[in-house]
Each structure stands twice: as structure tokens, then as C-alpha cells.
Design a protein around this motif. Structure first.
Motif, PDB file in Angstrom:
ATOM      1  N   GLY A  42       0.780  -1.227   0.000  1.00 45.63           N
ATOM      2  CA  GLY A  42       0.000   0.000   0.000  1.00 45.63           C
ATOM      3  C   GLY A  42       0.810   1.274   0.000  1.00 45.63           C
ATOM      4  O   GLY A  42       0.238   2.365   0.127  1.00 45.63           O
ATOM      5  N   LYS A  43       2.132   1.151  -0.130  1.00 39.25           N
ATOM      6  CA  LYS A  43       2.993   2.339  -0.106  1.00 39.25           C
ATOM      7  C   LYS A  43       3.800   2.443  -1.392  1.00 39.25           C
ATOM      8  O   LYS A  43       3.952   1.471  -2.129  1.00 39.25           O
ATOM      9  N   GLU A  44       4.332   3.617  -1.627  1.00 44.18           N
ATOM     10  CA  GLU A  44       5.177   3.822  -2.788  1.00 44.18           C
ATOM     11  C   GLU A  44       6.560   3.231  -2.547  1.00 44.18           C
ATOM     12  O   GLU A  44       7.012   3.087  -1.412  1.00 44.18           O
ATOM     13  N   ARG A  45       7.229   2.912  -3.655  1.00 40.43           N
ATOM     14  CA  ARG A  45       8.597   2.410  -3.555  1.00 40.43           C
ATOM     15  C   ARG A  45       9.509   3.538  -3.073  1.00 40.43           C
ATOM     16  O   ARG A  45       9.400   4.677  -3.522  1.00 40.43           O
ATOM     17  N   GLU A  46      10.414   3.200  -2.155  1.00 37.98           N
ATOM     18  CA  GLU A  46      11.339   4.195  -1.624  1.00 37.98           C
ATOM     19  C   GLU A  46      12.759   3.655  -1.676  1.00 37.98           C
ATOM     20  O   GLU A  46      12.998   2.457  -1.470  1.00 37.98           O
ATOM     21  N   GLY A  47      13.699   4.540  -1.931  1.00 36.83           N
ATOM     22  CA  GLY A  47      15.098   4.153  -1.886  1.00 36.83           C
ATOM     23  C   GLY A  47      15.582   4.124  -0.456  1.00 36.83           C
ATOM     24  O   GLY A  47      15.172   4.963   0.363  1.00 36.83           O
ATOM     25  N   VAL A  48      16.450   3.159  -0.117  1.00 42.33           N
ATOM     26  CA  VAL A  48      16.987   3.085   1.233  1.00 42.33           C
ATOM     27  C   VAL A  48      18.508   3.207   1.273  1.00 42.33           C
ATOM     28  O   VAL A  48      19.061   3.621   2.292  1.00 42.33           O
ATOM     29  N   SER A  49      19.195   2.837   0.187  1.00 40.01           N
ATOM     30  CA  SER A  49      20.654   2.959   0.191  1.00 40.01           C
ATOM     31  C   SER A  49      21.180   2.891  -1.223  1.00 40.01           C
ATOM     32  O   SER A  49      20.534   2.346  -2.114  1.00 40.01           O
ATOM     33  N   CYS A  50      22.382   3.450  -1.386  1.00 34.75           N
ATOM     34  CA  CYS A  50      23.003   3.475  -2.713  1.00 34.75           C
ATOM     35  C   CYS A  50      24.511   3.402  -2.542  1.00 34.75           C
ATOM     36  O   CYS A  50      25.056   4.004  -1.613  1.00 34.75           O
ATOM     37  N   ILE A  51      25.172   2.671  -3.420  1.00 33.93           N
ATOM     38  CA  ILE A  51      26.633   2.590  -3.388  1.00 33.93           C
ATOM     39  C   ILE A  51      27.160   3.001  -4.752  1.00 33.93           C
ATOM     40  O   ILE A  51      26.600   2.649  -5.788  1.00 33.93           O
ATOM     41  N   SER A  52      28.253   3.745  -4.719  1.00 30.53           N
ATOM     42  CA  SER A  52      28.788   4.346  -5.931  1.00 30.53           C
ATOM     43  C   SER A  52      29.374   3.313  -6.880  1.00 30.53           C
ATOM     44  O   SER A  52      29.597   2.155  -6.517  1.00 30.53           O
ATOM     45  N   VAL A  53      29.674   3.740  -8.080  1.00 30.99           N
ATOM     46  CA  VAL A  53      30.259   2.868  -9.096  1.00 30.99           C
ATOM     47  C   VAL A  53      31.533   2.208  -8.564  1.00 30.99           C
ATOM     48  O   VAL A  53      31.716   0.992  -8.668  1.00 30.99           O
ATOM     49  N   ASP A  54      32.407   3.000  -7.959  1.00 33.98           N
ATOM     50  CA  ASP A  54      33.664   2.470  -7.443  1.00 33.98           C
ATOM     51  C   ASP A  54      33.490   1.697  -6.144  1.00 33.98           C
ATOM     52  O   ASP A  54      34.414   1.014  -5.698  1.00 33.98           O
ATOM     53  N   GLY A  55      32.343   1.837  -5.524  1.00 36.77           N
ATOM     54  CA  GLY A  55      32.095   1.163  -4.257  1.00 36.77           C
ATOM     55  C   GLY A  55      32.706   1.856  -3.066  1.00 36.77           C
ATOM     56  O   GLY A  55      32.731   1.298  -1.966  1.00 36.77           O
ATOM     57  N   ASP A  56      33.171   3.092  -3.254  1.00 39.88           N
ATOM     58  CA  ASP A  56      33.867   3.765  -2.162  1.00 39.88           C
ATOM     59  C   ASP A  56      32.999   4.782  -1.441  1.00 39.88           C
ATOM     60  O   ASP A  56      33.437   5.404  -0.477  1.00 39.88           O
ATOM     61  N   LYS A  57      31.773   4.957  -1.898  1.00 42.42           N
ATOM     62  CA  LYS A  57      30.872   5.897  -1.246  1.00 42.42           C
ATOM     63  C   LYS A  57      29.468   5.313  -1.209  1.00 42.42           C
ATOM     64  O   LYS A  57      28.991   4.753  -2.194  1.00 42.42           O
ATOM     65  N   SER A  58      28.839   5.440  -0.057  1.00 41.61           N
ATOM     66  CA  SER A  58      27.467   4.956   0.082  1.00 41.61           C
ATOM     67  C   SER A  58      26.611   6.042   0.718  1.00 41.61           C
ATOM     68  O   SER A  58      27.102   6.855   1.505  1.00 41.61           O
ATOM     69  N   THR A  59      25.356   6.054   0.350  1.00 42.72           N
ATOM     70  CA  THR A  59      24.416   7.004   0.934  1.00 42.72           C
ATOM     71  C   THR A  59      23.185   6.241   1.403  1.00 42.72           C
ATOM     72  O   THR A  59      22.896   5.135   0.913  1.00 42.72           O
ATOM     73  N   TYR A  60      22.489   6.841   2.354  1.00 42.76           N
ATOM     74  CA  TYR A  60      21.347   6.169   2.971  1.00 42.76           C
ATOM     75  C   TYR A  60      20.190   7.139   3.167  1.00 42.76           C
ATOM     76  O   TYR A  60      20.397   8.331   3.424  1.00 42.76           O
ATOM     77  N   SER A  61      18.980   6.604   3.066  1.00 41.93           N
ATOM     78  CA  SER A  61      17.814   7.374   3.433  1.00 41.93           C
ATOM     79  C   SER A  61      17.720   7.417   4.956  1.00 41.93           C
ATOM     80  O   SER A  61      18.441   6.704   5.659  1.00 41.93           O
ATOM     81  N   SER A  62      16.825   8.215   5.455  1.00 42.18           N
ATOM     82  CA  SER A  62      16.624   8.253   6.902  1.00 42.18           C
ATOM     83  C   SER A  62      16.147   6.900   7.411  1.00 42.18           C
ATOM     84  O   SER A  62      16.442   6.515   8.549  1.00 42.18           O
ATOM     85  N   SER A  63      15.455   6.137   6.565  1.00 46.08           N
ATOM     86  CA  SER A  63      14.980   4.802   6.967  1.00 46.08           C
ATOM     87  C   SER A  63      16.128   3.822   7.102  1.00 46.08           C
ATOM     88  O   SER A  63      16.088   2.914   7.940  1.00 46.08           O
ATOM     89  N   GLY A  64      17.155   3.994   6.276  1.00 44.17           N
ATOM     90  CA  GLY A  64      18.236   3.021   6.264  1.00 44.17           C
ATOM     91  C   GLY A  64      19.451   3.389   7.083  1.00 44.17           C
ATOM     92  O   GLY A  64      20.260   2.519   7.430  1.00 44.17           O
TER      93      GLY A  64
END
Length: 125
Positions: A42-64
Motif C-alpha cells: 500500500g505504499k510507494e517504492r522508496e530508496g533506502v541505500s546506494c553505493i557508488s560505481v567504485d564502491g567507495d561511497k554509500s548514501t542512505y535514506s533516513s529509513s536506512g
């Protein structure tokens, strides 16, 4: 054509952990940023995390942030999402996605080129 396949979901008790995998075929993940999304009923899809092409940087949503850890293994051509201290609110289908681009600070991609089919995670006692 890059194809992604998630695995590792299942039923887990509150407070438990899982490692979700995103295996790639038809392409090499070292050329792609990988993001993890989830969609609860019943909810929209949300992003929780992402890792860069090189794998050296990651970002997170407030949920993750603080409970989720994203990683890539270029030798195995697999990306992972470790999810810890799971709560019933984490119940969702988890998807991985890929694109040759930068991750956003919000833990997702500005657009998605390739999606996996998803793996379900249910957090319940």
C-alpha cells in the motif's frame, strides 16, 4: 543487457538481521552504481541505500541510516544489503537497481536503468 536478481529475503523476528544479495548477469557491476529500494504494501517504492560505481561511497535514506549497510563485491559481481535491528515497519519487497550514474544523498538513484524482480522481507514475531 544487465540483469539483476535479488535473494536472501524471508521471515525474520523483530530485532533480527538479514543479508540481501543482488547478483548481476550480462554486465559488470564495477561500472554501475547500485541502489536498494523497498515497497511496503500500500505504499510507494522508496530508496533506502546506494553505493557508488567504485564502491567507495554509500548514501542512505533516513529509513536506512544506522541499520542498513550496502556493499559491492566486484569479483563476485554481487551487491549486498545488510539489514540489522529489523522492525515490523521494514516489511516490504526489496529491490536492487543499477545505473551508470552518481548516487543521490537520499540513498537512491536519480533514475534507474535496470531493476531486479525483488525479494520479500517480512518482520514479524
Amino acid at each position: 543487457q544487465l540483469q539483476l536478481e535479488e535473494s536472501g529475503g524471508g521471515l525474520v523476528q523483530p530485532g533480527g538481521s538479514l543479508r540481501l544479495s543482488c547478483a548481476a548477469a550480462g554486465g559488470n557491476l564495477e561500472y554501475y552504481a547500485i541502489a536498494w529500494y523497498r515497497q511496503a504494501p500500500g505504499k510507494e517504492r522508496e530508496g533506502v541505500s546506494c553505493i557508488s560505481v567504485d564502491g567507495d561511497k554509500s548514501t542512505y535514506s533516513s529509513s536506512g541510516k544506522g541499520r542498513f549497510t550496502v556493499s559491492k563485491d566486484h569479483d563476485k559481481n554481487v551487491a549486498y544489503l545488510h539489514v540489522n535491528s529489523l522492525e515490523p515497519g521494514d516489511t516490504a519487497i526489496y529491490y536492487c537497481a543499477a545505473r551508470r550514474t552518481l548516487c543521490r544523498d537520499s540513498g537512491d538513484l536519480p533514475a534507474v536503468g535496470h531493476w531486479g524482480q525483488g525479494t520479500p522481507v517480512t518482520v514479524s514475531s
